[in-house]
Structure formats: structure tokens, C-alpha cells
Design a protein around this motif. Structure first.
Motif, short mmCIF file in Angstrom:
data_model
loop_
_atom_site.label_atom_id
_atom_site.label_comp_id
_atom_site.label_asym_id
_atom_site.label_seq_id
_atom_site.Cartn_x
_atom_site.Cartn_y
_atom_site.Cartn_z
N GLN A 115 24.20 12.82 -28.11
CA GLN A 115 25.31 13.78 -28.21
C GLN A 115 26.64 13.06 -28.45
OE1 GLN A 115 25.11 17.00 -28.49
NE2 GLN A 115 27.34 17.26 -28.60
N GLU A 127 29.30 13.40 -31.48
CA GLU A 127 30.72 13.72 -31.24
C GLU A 127 31.66 12.62 -31.76
OE1 GLU A 127 31.02 14.50 -27.07
OE2 GLU A 127 29.86 16.37 -27.21
N THR A 183 38.09 15.58 -28.99
CA THR A 183 37.35 14.57 -28.25
C THR A 183 38.22 13.33 -28.02
OG1 THR A 183 35.37 15.33 -29.40
CG2 THR A 183 35.20 13.25 -28.22
N ASP A 213 33.56 13.77 -34.72
CA ASP A 213 34.71 14.61 -34.37
C ASP A 213 35.87 13.74 -33.88
OD1 ASP A 213 36.19 17.04 -33.63
OD2 ASP A 213 35.74 16.45 -31.57
N TYR A 214 35.54 12.73 -33.08
CA TYR A 214 36.56 11.82 -32.54
C TYR A 214 37.28 11.09 -33.66
CZ TYR A 214 38.55 7.51 -30.76
OH TYR A 214 39.41 6.47 -30.51
N LEU A 249 34.23 10.39 -24.64
CA LEU A 249 33.17 10.05 -25.59
C LEU A 249 32.32 8.89 -25.08
CD1 LEU A 249 32.19 10.85 -28.45
CD2 LEU A 249 33.67 9.07 -29.33
#
Length: 323
Positions: free
Chosen positions: A309, A313, A2, A316-317, A7
């Protein structure tokens, strides 16, 4: 992996407006402060903190536009963050940040201290004008926490007996408190239930801790270009972070190097090599991943949306910055 651009795509316009507003809010009547503001707010930062405020504001206001108070909260959040960076750079005598000269190296210590003070004062004024006592309390606590974190860091320099718990406390005060309390404040302005507001606070706390741990890993693994400062800068100044504290449990030689404050030639390079060879890096990655996953769990009561969402995320970033 990501990227920050993808993002934040749902709040890209919000962030662009925020940057323009910040320059105008800070520097309208003060040419030297405006120059400092242009320098600060044009320095290409990721705007992570206001982006989280915007994403939470949108996630908690489904089907509606966010309010002017949400926008002002995001601006206040970035002002507080930037003020703390200006003061930190003076204390740490840092010449560059994000690859550009710091305010004090460009304008001198006097202007840098005044610019930081002015940003804190501006943020307090705009905070009071939100006319929401709970939000005022949340963000005022952040400014106290930041000072507490800086004091703790100063008192614990080169202290090899520092525990991981004390490190996480300091990391909360210096980094995660702002993200946690501004996340909760965004929910408060959206009139969410108190249980959801608390979950938003914990989301910000965990994301903030993960972000700081990753930053501390990056201090050993990042390039000069990526870091905007020499690798190992924190260690050299006596700021012992997660990779160091985990490595200390494995190697008594490292303790001696730190306790003599790298007095001998080659001490710092030797210490960095010992840390990179230890399990400290992997254990730090595991600790960051734990907090990132804990953050995601705090979003379970938010309704589905693009912003929800993006908040998911975000974890993850934060971790992807290690690769």
C-alpha cells in the motif's frame, strides 16, 4: 495529501537504523570523512531510495523479517546516491543542498571529491560482499549510468534542440536508474520470480522519472527555503528540463535567450517568466502523472500488505510535492 512521515511509517525503524549504520560504515577510521558523513546523513533528506528498498523487501517477504542483505542493500543504495550528490555539487559549484552548506563549501573541493570517491568505493566493497552476482551487476550499472547522465547533461548545456526523449534518457541515468535497479535488487534478494523482479525494476524506473520531473517543475515554482537553492538554478546553468523543453515549442523568444546563455541583464528572469506563462508547466505535470500511474500498474503481482500500500501511495506522494 500523503506525507513522507506517514508513507514511511512501516519502515521508520529500518530507516533510523540505516542512518546510524551509514555514519559508522563511512567514518569509523577517518575523522574528516566521519565529519562529512555526519554532515551528509544528518542533512534531513527524505531517504526515499532506501525507503523504497525496505518497502519492496517487506512487500516481497510477507510474514517474515527482512534479511541483513536487504538492509545492506538499502545502505549501499543511499551511499551511491549520496556519493553522486557530493560530486554533483562540486561540478555544479552548489553552495547549499537541502538548505545546508554542501560538503565542498564546508570542507573544500579536495575533501568533497575524496568523500564522494570513498562512498563509491565503500558501496562497491559492501556490494561485492552481498555475494549475489545479479545484484552486483544491477548496482554496478547504476554507477555507470550516473556518470553517463552527468556527461550527457554537461554536453547538452544550453542546447535548445534537445528532445523530451533525450531529457528522459538523461533523467533515467541520473535519477531513475538507482531507484529502478535497487528496487529490482531487493526483489532478487527475496528470490521473487523474474517477471516480478522486472515489474519492480519498471516500478522504480517510473517512480524515479516522475520524481525527477516533479523536481524540475519545482525548480521554477519552489521557494528558496523549500528548494535549498535559488529558483531557476538548473536553467541558469544550461540544464534544460521538461518545463523548458515544452515551453520552447511555444515561444521562439525563449530559444534566443537560452542560446545566448542569458548574457544580457534580465535575460534569466525574462526566460523564467516565459516558462511560467507557457503550457510547459502543465504538460510537465501531465508527464509526471503518467509515470506515477505507470509505476502503480507495475505492482499488480505483489501480495497485499502495508508495504505494498505504501509503494502505491508513493506515486501520490511524488505528485503531491507540487501542491
Amino acid at each position: 495529501m500523503t506525507s513522507a512521515t506517514s508513507l514511511f511509517s512501516t519502515v521508520e525503524t529500518d530507516l533510523r537504523v540505516l542512518t546510524d549504520n551509514l555514519k559508522n560504515l563511512v567514518g569509523a577510521h577517518h575523522p574528516i570523512l566521519y565529519a562529512a558523513a555526519e554532515h551528509l546523513f544528518g542533512a534531513g533528506g527524505k531517504r526515499l531510495r532506501p525507503a523504497i528498498v525496505f518497502l519492496i523487501s517487506r512487500a516481497t517477504m510477507p510474514g517474515q523479517d527482512i534479511t541483513a542483505r536487504h538492509r545492506r542493500l538499502a545502505e549501499i543504495t543511499e551511499m551511491i546516491h549520496t556519493a553522486s550528490l557530493v560530486h554533483d555539487d562540486v561540478v555544479d559549484e552548489s553552495e547549499v543542498r537541502r538548505g545546508v552548506p554542501t560538503v565542498h563549501s564546508s570542507f573544500g573541493n579536495r575533501i568533497a571529491v575524496l568523500a564522494g570517491d570513498f562512498l563509491f568505493a565503500q558501496s562497491s566493497w559492501h556490494l561485492a560482499n552481498l555475494d549475489n552476482l545479479e545484484v552486483v551487476k544491477l548496482l554496478s550499472k547504476v554507477i555507470m549510468d550516473m556518470a553517463e547522465g552527468e556527461i550527457q547533461q554537461g554536453l547538452n548545456r544550453f542546447d535548445t534542440s534537445l528532445s523530451i526523449e533525450a531529457y528522459l534518457d538523461k533523467s533515467y541515468y541520473k535519477t531513475a536508474s538507482l531507484i529502478a535497479n535497487s528496487a529490482k535488487a531487493a526483489g532478487v534478494l527475496s528470490d521473487v520470480p523474474s517477471s516480478m523482479a522486472e515489474n519492480l525494476y519498471n516500478y522504480g524506473r517510473h517512480i524515479g522519472l516522475a520524481f525527477q520531473i516533479v523536481d524540475d517543475i519545482f525548480d521554477f515554482t519552489g521557494s528558496l527555503e523549500a528548494l535549498g537553492k535559488p529558483a531557476g538554478s538548473d536553467l541558469k546553468s544550461g540544464n534544460l528540463t521538461a518545463p523548458v523543453l515544452f515551453a520552447l515549442k511555444e515561444n521562439p523568444i525563449l530559444e534566443g535567450l537560452i542560446e545566448r546563455e542569458f548574457a544580457h541583464e534580465g535575460d534569466l528572469d525574462h526566460a523564467i517568466a516565459l516558462i511560467l506563462e507557457s503550457n510547459g508547466m502543465e504538460r510537465s505535470r501531465e508527464l509526471a502523472a503518467h509515470h506515477a500511474q505507470s509505476a502503480i500498474a507495475c505492482l499488480s503481482d505483489l501480495p497485499p500488505s502495508e508495504s505494498h500500500q505504501a509503494l502505491t501511495e508513493m506515486a501520490d506522494y511524488v505528485l503531491s510535492r507540487l501542491h
